[in-house]
Motif scaffolding. Structure first.
Motif, PDB file in Angstrom:
ATOM      1  N   VAL A  32       0.803  -1.221   0.000  1.00 37.05           N
ATOM      2  CA  VAL A  32       0.000   0.000   0.000  1.00 37.05           C
ATOM      3  C   VAL A  32       0.841   1.278   0.000  1.00 37.05           C
ATOM      4  O   VAL A  32       0.297   2.375  -0.080  1.00 37.05           O
ATOM      5  CB  VAL A  32      -0.952   0.030   1.220  1.00 37.05           C
ATOM      6  N   VAL A  48      -4.013   2.846  12.220  1.00 38.90           N
ATOM      7  CA  VAL A  48      -5.442   2.699  11.924  1.00 38.90           C
ATOM      8  C   VAL A  48      -6.086   1.652  12.829  1.00 38.90           C
ATOM      9  O   VAL A  48      -5.566   0.536  12.951  1.00 38.90           O
ATOM     10  CB  VAL A  48      -5.643   2.292  10.447  1.00 38.90           C
ATOM     11  N   THR A  80     -12.820   2.784   9.429  1.00 39.68           N
ATOM     12  CA  THR A  80     -11.592   2.958  10.211  1.00 39.68           C
ATOM     13  C   THR A  80     -11.910   3.979  11.293  1.00 39.68           C
ATOM     14  O   THR A  80     -11.888   5.181  11.048  1.00 39.68           O
ATOM     15  CB  THR A  80     -10.449   3.449   9.316  1.00 39.68           C
ATOM     16  N   TYR A 120     -11.627   4.147   3.679  1.00 37.73           N
ATOM     17  CA  TYR A 120     -11.177   2.770   3.430  1.00 37.73           C
ATOM     18  C   TYR A 120     -12.307   1.940   2.814  1.00 37.73           C
ATOM     19  O   TYR A 120     -12.110   1.239   1.816  1.00 37.73           O
ATOM     20  CB  TYR A 120     -10.707   2.152   4.744  1.00 37.73           C
ATOM     21  N   LYS A 124     -12.340   0.254  -0.921  1.00 41.54           N
ATOM     22  CA  LYS A 124     -12.401  -1.203  -1.011  1.00 41.54           C
ATOM     23  C   LYS A 124     -13.616  -1.657  -1.813  1.00 41.54           C
ATOM     24  O   LYS A 124     -13.516  -2.552  -2.677  1.00 41.54           O
ATOM     25  CB  LYS A 124     -12.428  -1.823   0.385  1.00 41.54           C
ATOM     26  N   SER A 147      -8.761  -4.820  -0.369  1.00 38.96           N
ATOM     27  CA  SER A 147      -8.298  -4.288   0.916  1.00 38.96           C
ATOM     28  C   SER A 147      -7.143  -3.313   0.718  1.00 38.96           C
ATOM     29  O   SER A 147      -7.072  -2.263   1.365  1.00 38.96           O
ATOM     30  CB  SER A 147      -7.862  -5.429   1.839  1.00 38.96           C
ATOM     31  N   GLN A 148      -6.236  -3.653  -0.190  1.00 36.01           N
ATOM     32  CA  GLN A 148      -5.122  -2.760  -0.470  1.00 36.01           C
ATOM     33  C   GLN A 148      -5.612  -1.464  -1.107  1.00 36.01           C
ATOM     34  O   GLN A 148      -5.103  -0.380  -0.797  1.00 36.01           O
ATOM     35  CB  GLN A 148      -4.115  -3.470  -1.373  1.00 36.01           C
ATOM     36  N   ALA A 151      -6.959   0.714   1.667  1.00 41.02           N
ATOM     37  CA  ALA A 151      -5.880   1.348   2.435  1.00 41.02           C
ATOM     38  C   ALA A 151      -5.261   2.496   1.651  1.00 41.02           C
ATOM     39  O   ALA A 151      -4.957   3.560   2.211  1.00 41.02           O
ATOM     40  CB  ALA A 151      -4.830   0.310   2.799  1.00 41.02           C
ATOM     41  N   LYS A 152      -5.073   2.320   0.354  1.00 37.65           N
ATOM     42  CA  LYS A 152      -4.489   3.385  -0.470  1.00 37.65           C
ATOM     43  C   LYS A 152      -5.408   4.600  -0.531  1.00 37.65           C
ATOM     44  O   LYS A 152      -4.948   5.754  -0.511  1.00 37.65           O
ATOM     45  CB  LYS A 152      -4.209   2.855  -1.876  1.00 37.65           C
ATOM     46  N   TYR A 169       2.391   2.336   7.099  1.00 37.06           N
ATOM     47  CA  TYR A 169       0.973   2.115   7.417  1.00 37.06           C
ATOM     48  C   TYR A 169       0.850   0.891   8.311  1.00 37.06           C
ATOM     49  O   TYR A 169       1.509  -0.134   8.085  1.00 37.06           O
ATOM     50  CB  TYR A 169       0.201   1.893   6.117  1.00 37.06           C
ATOM     51  N   SER A 171      -2.330  -1.241  10.625  1.00 36.74           N
ATOM     52  CA  SER A 171      -3.718  -1.307  11.089  1.00 36.74           C
ATOM     53  C   SER A 171      -3.864  -2.441  12.096  1.00 36.74           C
ATOM     54  O   SER A 171      -3.110  -3.422  12.075  1.00 36.74           O
ATOM     55  CB  SER A 171      -4.685  -1.519   9.920  1.00 36.74           C
ATOM     56  N   ASN A 274       2.567  -2.233   6.047  1.00 38.99           N
ATOM     57  CA  ASN A 274       2.906  -2.107   4.635  1.00 38.99           C
ATOM     58  C   ASN A 274       4.166  -2.908   4.311  1.00 38.99           C
ATOM     59  O   ASN A 274       5.066  -3.069   5.144  1.00 38.99           O
ATOM     60  CB  ASN A 274       3.113  -0.646   4.246  1.00 38.99           C
TER      61      ASN A 274
END
Length: 470
Positions: A32, A48, A80, A120, A124, A147-148, A151-152, A169, A171, A274
């Motif tokens: 990410v 996160v 989040t 997020y 997603k 999911s990635q 996050a991005k 990053y 979480s 990450n």
């Protein structure tokens, strides 16, 4: 419901010891962060807290565990609910943890203006739809890639809001928070009054307590019954994180093999990092930190009960003000002051009034100008229109989207070759419900900036001592 990311600080502070024990094998990672980002003299980490009923590998948490954590059932959203940006200079001299209230109303790249805790989930869900449309039927692959993407999207949102570049990053979910607090033997907190909240399950008496596991989760999740709701909850999370850091730094956790083993196990189950994060090198930078060199702050807010067009009540923030605050907080001592550039200054906005409301074009133009855009011509549309439209020339969709976001009202984006290059045209329709009629939003003078209370002291919250809170 908010989740604490307080355990991630323990992860950072114990990283050196874990690396020495080679206990980090098996951590879940995600692609990410761009590894080629230029160095800027500091590390900014996005921490996160996920409102997730699964572990880091996507496995559902047992129902009996969810009941013990008083977590309830999932509503299907992956919000989040706790966001903290941890800023650490490369010399490791002092760390600053900056909280971003979960209901902050911000621009989410590609999705418009919404609460930051939905970034997020929106990223997603959009990626999941695109993957399905492309024919990807591998459930594990779809989950990983979507999911990635989520996050991005969140990282991009935070970078845009704060003006900082996120370097790392991390979480964590419900299970990790509970397990890690138990692994270190609990955290000391102090309450200014008795609390009894049936929503979070928090029921504590006034004074000091040592909390771990489900009780710790209840403490950081409570917002009902607190004088300032989510802002008081942010302070709860900050003092808990400070107490956790203090416990780790002063109670021999780093030299206790049993506690370190329990921490490693909890992190492996519940934390996602990450890819490419040099944990060992990062941990070495933190070895000089002590309790007083870790400070906890919250971004300034304009209105804690801001009425949004589509997302209910939110926390209104001024992005320019937030960036100035972050820059001032994280600047190295003696560094020259910098002026925040207005991101919309290169966009000239013309406004036409398509309604019978006199002066509306001028009011909307003034509101957009106050948000950093360059004011263009104002006037009446050639005819009455029902729907507000933002018209833009070829290649200027992003500019049009930023104007639409700043309006704080529904607007349709339409490409129009007659609009001059460098300009965006807003045609205000009868459905417009934006700044001109909302006192204190953009046309009226802004309300005084509000900050989260620090409890029973005006001193900043640090990892050096215990601060009593609401």
């Amino acid at each position: 419901m908010a989740l604490g990311v307080v355990s991630l600080l323990v992860f950072a502070l114990t990283g050196y010891a874990w690396a020495q024990l080679q206990g980090l094998v098996g951590l879940t990672t995600a692609d990410v962060i761009d590894p080629n980002r230029p160095a800027d003299g500091a590390i900014d980490i996005l921490l996160v807290g996920m409102d997730s009923r699964t572990d880091a590998q996507g496995n559902p948490l047992p129902k009996e565990l969810l009941a013990q954590l008083n977590a309830g059932s999932s509503d299907g959203e992956e919000n989040t609910d706790t966001l903290i940006m941890l800023h650490i200079p490369n010399d490791g001299s002092k760390a600053v943890a900056i909280s971003l209230p979960r209901d902050s109303y911000v621009r989410i790249p590609g999705f418009g203006q919404h609460k930051i805790n939905s970034a997020y989930a929106r990223g997603k869900a959009n990626a999941r739809q695109n993957l399905a449309a492309s024919g990807d039927t591998d459930a594990r692959d779809v989950e990983l890639k979507s999911s990635q993407a989520g996050a991005k999207t969140l990282i991009g949102t935070v970078e845009q809001l704060t003006g900082s570049t996120i370097d790392n990053y991390a979480s964590i979910n419900l299970l990790g928070f509970s397990d890690i607090t138990q692994a270190i033997g609990g955290v000391d907190v102090c309450l200014l009054d008795n609390v009894n909240d049936p929503y979070s399950g928090a029921k504590f008496t006034k004074g000091r307590h040592t909390l771990s596991g489900p009780d710790a989760l209840k403490f950081v999740r409570q917002r009902h019954g607190l004088p300032r709701g989510d802002l008081d909850r942010v302070v709860r999370q900050q003092v808990f994180m400070a107490g956790m850091a203090n416990k780790v730094l002063s109670a021999g956790t780093l030299t206790d093999p049993g506690k370190l083993s329990a921490l490693v196990d909890a992190v492996q189950k519940s934390v996602v990092l990450n890819q490419g994060w040099d944990i060992f090198g990062f941990a070495q930078q933190l070895r000089g930190l002590t309790g007083g060199k870790l400070e906890f702050l919250t971004i300034p807010v304009v209105n804690v009960d801001y009425s949004t067009p589509d997302d209910g009540s939110a926390v209104q923030v001024d992005p320019t003000q937030v960036r100035d605050f972050v820059r001032g907080t994280t600047a190295a001592p003696g560094a020259p002051a910098q002026t925040t550039s207005k991101p919309g200054a290169a966009i000239t906005v013309d406004v036409h009034n398509g309604t019978t409301r006199e002066g509306l074009a001028a009011s909307v133009s003034q509101a957009l100008s106050s948000k950093g855009f360059t004011a263009g011509e104002t006037g009446n549309a050639g005819s009455r229109v029902q729907t507000t439209v933002v018209r833009y020339p070829t290649g200027a969709q992003d500019a049009a989207q930023s104007v639409a976001d700043a309006l704080g009202a529904k607007a349709t984006l339409t490409q129009d070759s007659s609009v001059r290059s460098g300009h965006v045209l807003v045609v205000v329709g009868n459905d417009y419900s934006g700044p001109d009629r909302i006192a204190g939003h953009a046309v009226a003078p802004q309300a005084a900036t509000q900050t989260a209370p620090a409890g029973d002291t005006d001193k900043p919250i640090t990892a050096d001592g215990i601060t009593c809170v609401n």
